[in-house]
Scaffold this motif. Structure first.
Motif, mmCIF file in Angstrom:
data_model
loop_
_atom_site.group_PDB
_atom_site.id
_atom_site.type_symbol
_atom_site.label_atom_id
_atom_site.label_comp_id
_atom_site.label_asym_id
_atom_site.label_seq_id
_atom_site.Cartn_x
_atom_site.Cartn_y
_atom_site.Cartn_z
ATOM 1 N N GLU A 160 0.831 -1.215 0.000
ATOM 2 C CA GLU A 160 0.000 0.000 0.000
ATOM 3 C C GLU A 160 0.861 1.258 0.000
ATOM 4 N N LYS A 161 1.916 1.258 0.800
ATOM 5 C CA LYS A 161 2.800 2.435 0.868
ATOM 6 C C LYS A 161 3.518 2.697 -0.445
ATOM 7 N N THR A 162 3.714 1.665 -1.244
ATOM 8 C CA THR A 162 4.466 1.815 -2.497
ATOM 9 C C THR A 162 3.566 1.889 -3.728
ATOM 10 N N GLY A 163 2.263 2.049 -3.519
ATOM 11 C CA GLY A 163 1.367 2.324 -4.634
ATOM 12 C C GLY A 163 0.514 1.179 -5.133
ATOM 13 N N PHE A 164 0.600 0.009 -4.510
ATOM 14 C CA PHE A 164 -0.269 -1.089 -4.912
ATOM 15 C C PHE A 164 -1.653 -0.867 -4.321
ATOM 16 N N SER A 165 -2.678 -1.172 -5.098
ATOM 17 C CA SER A 165 -4.059 -1.027 -4.642
ATOM 18 C C SER A 165 -4.908 -2.076 -5.357
ATOM 19 N N ASN A 166 -6.175 -1.778 -5.550
ATOM 20 C CA ASN A 166 -7.087 -2.697 -6.247
ATOM 21 C C ASN A 166 -7.068 -4.084 -5.613
ATOM 22 N N LYS A 167 -7.224 -4.126 -4.297
ATOM 23 C CA LYS A 167 -7.240 -5.408 -3.594
ATOM 24 C C LYS A 167 -8.376 -6.290 -4.090
ATOM 25 N N ALA A 168 -8.037 -7.551 -4.320
ATOM 26 C CA ALA A 168 -9.055 -8.520 -4.721
ATOM 27 C C ALA A 168 -8.664 -9.882 -4.164
ATOM 28 N N LEU A 169 -9.617 -10.596 -3.622
ATOM 29 C CA LEU A 169 -9.360 -11.956 -3.177
ATOM 30 C C LEU A 169 -9.512 -12.896 -4.368
ATOM 31 N N GLY A 170 -8.605 -13.842 -4.441
ATOM 32 C CA GLY A 170 -8.642 -14.844 -5.491
ATOM 33 C C GLY A 170 -8.016 -16.112 -4.956
ATOM 34 N N THR A 171 -7.455 -16.894 -5.874
ATOM 35 C CA THR A 171 -6.818 -18.137 -5.455
ATOM 36 C C THR A 171 -5.476 -18.320 -6.147
ATOM 37 N N TYR A 172 -4.571 -18.950 -5.430
ATOM 38 C CA TYR A 172 -3.313 -19.452 -5.979
ATOM 39 C C TYR A 172 -3.350 -20.948 -5.708
ATOM 40 N N GLY A 173 -3.548 -21.721 -6.747
ATOM 41 C CA GLY A 173 -3.809 -23.149 -6.553
ATOM 42 C C GLY A 173 -5.113 -23.281 -5.799
ATOM 43 N N THR A 174 -5.046 -23.836 -4.593
ATOM 44 C CA THR A 174 -6.250 -23.969 -3.769
ATOM 45 C C THR A 174 -6.288 -22.973 -2.612
ATOM 46 N N LEU A 175 -5.294 -22.104 -2.521
ATOM 47 C CA LEU A 175 -5.185 -21.175 -1.392
ATOM 48 C C LEU A 175 -5.872 -19.842 -1.670
ATOM 49 N N GLU A 176 -6.618 -19.342 -0.697
ATOM 50 C CA GLU A 176 -7.157 -17.992 -0.815
ATOM 51 C C GLU A 176 -5.978 -17.019 -0.794
ATOM 52 N N THR A 177 -5.985 -16.092 -1.741
ATOM 53 C CA THR A 177 -4.845 -15.205 -1.944
ATOM 54 C C THR A 177 -5.333 -13.791 -2.200
ATOM 55 N N LEU A 178 -4.619 -12.827 -1.638
ATOM 56 C CA LEU A 178 -4.916 -11.421 -1.879
ATOM 57 C C LEU A 178 -4.076 -10.938 -3.058
ATOM 58 N N PHE A 179 -4.726 -10.342 -4.043
ATOM 59 C CA PHE A 179 -4.066 -9.788 -5.227
ATOM 60 C C PHE A 179 -4.110 -8.273 -5.144
ATOM 61 N N MET A 180 -3.000 -7.626 -5.486
ATOM 62 C CA MET A 180 -2.937 -6.165 -5.564
ATOM 63 C C MET A 180 -2.220 -5.795 -6.857
ATOM 64 N N ARG A 181 -2.567 -4.643 -7.389
ATOM 65 C CA ARG A 181 -1.964 -4.175 -8.642
ATOM 66 C C ARG A 181 -1.487 -2.739 -8.477
ATOM 67 N N ARG A 182 -0.490 -2.402 -9.293
ATOM 68 C CA ARG A 182 0.047 -1.037 -9.301
ATOM 69 C C ARG A 182 0.247 -0.645 -10.759
ATOM 70 N N MET A 183 -0.341 0.471 -11.154
ATOM 71 C CA MET A 183 -0.163 0.976 -12.515
ATOM 72 C C MET A 183 1.207 1.627 -12.644
ATOM 73 N N ARG A 184 1.802 1.478 -13.800
ATOM 74 C CA ARG A 184 3.092 2.103 -14.100
ATOM 75 C C ARG A 184 2.986 3.614 -13.933
ATOM 76 N N GLN A 185 3.961 4.182 -13.290
ATOM 77 C CA GLN A 185 4.026 5.627 -13.062
ATOM 78 C C GLN A 185 4.962 6.243 -14.071
ATOM 79 N N LEU A 186 4.427 6.960 -15.034
ATOM 80 C CA LEU A 186 5.257 7.626 -16.032
ATOM 81 C C LEU A 186 5.800 8.907 -15.444
ATOM 82 N N ARG A 187 7.088 9.089 -15.568
ATOM 83 C CA ARG A 187 7.747 10.268 -14.972
ATOM 84 C C ARG A 187 8.152 11.240 -16.040
#
Length: 181
Positions: free
Chosen positions: A154-181
């Protein structure tokens, strides 16, 4: 074991140096990945030396074949091994899919926890990615209970939290859009 030139660029922050892995990093890396406290909310299982060796070789392969990978994080003042950060494409079986989005990750020795090193290192690698990689976003995944890594994300810009799965495990997914400078 020889130490060959790394394809990973060297990144510097106020307190840290991020550099490519060397074979001489194996013992420190393997010890970190074998620590039950470190892996409790990552895999839950300490890594064997064989698994850690394969991981070290995977880091080099990522840089060689994909143009991104993991760095060793070391203390600028003492050169002490603190952990590893970077990007990977593990071809994971996840829902939602991570395809087309490098997966950011970080892991630190127990002694390095709680000192802000992860945030500092992740900020540096994301700045590099924004400048050097052509992907529109990066992703990260966590055990939903891994509050310290979620805070770093969160501190580094990841957001869009979504619960999903990795194999059979419940997993939290976060995404960060590229920051154009």
């Amino acid at each position: 074991m020889p130490n060959h030139h790394s394809l990973a660029p060297v990144l510097r922050t106020d307190r840290l140096i991020l550099r490519g892995h060397r074979t001489s990093d194996f013992n420190e890396s393997a010890a970190m990945w074998a620590d039950p406290k470190v892996v409790a909310l990552i895999s839950g299982q300490p890594s064997s030396e064989e698994q850690s060796w394969s991981r070290l070789l995977s880091y080099a392969g990522h840089w060689l074949y994909l143009g991104f990978g993991y760095w060793v994080v070391e203390c600028k003042q003492t050169a002490a091994f603190l952990g590893e950060v970077g990007f990977a494409n593990h071809q994971r079986d996840t829902v939602p899919s991570l395809e087309g989005s490098p997966e950011a990750g970080w892991v630190f020795k127990t002694e390095a926890h709680g000192k802000g090193y992860a945030t500092e290192a992740v900020e540096s690698m994301l700045k590099w990615a924004d400048e050097k990689l052509e992907f529109s976003q990066t992703s990260c995944i966590f055990d939903p209970e891994h509050s310290s890594s979620i805070r770093v994300a969160e501190k580094t810009g990841f957001s869009n939290k979504a619960l999903g799965t990795y194999g059979t495990l419940e997993t939290l997914f976060m995404r960060r859009m590229r920051q154009l400078r």
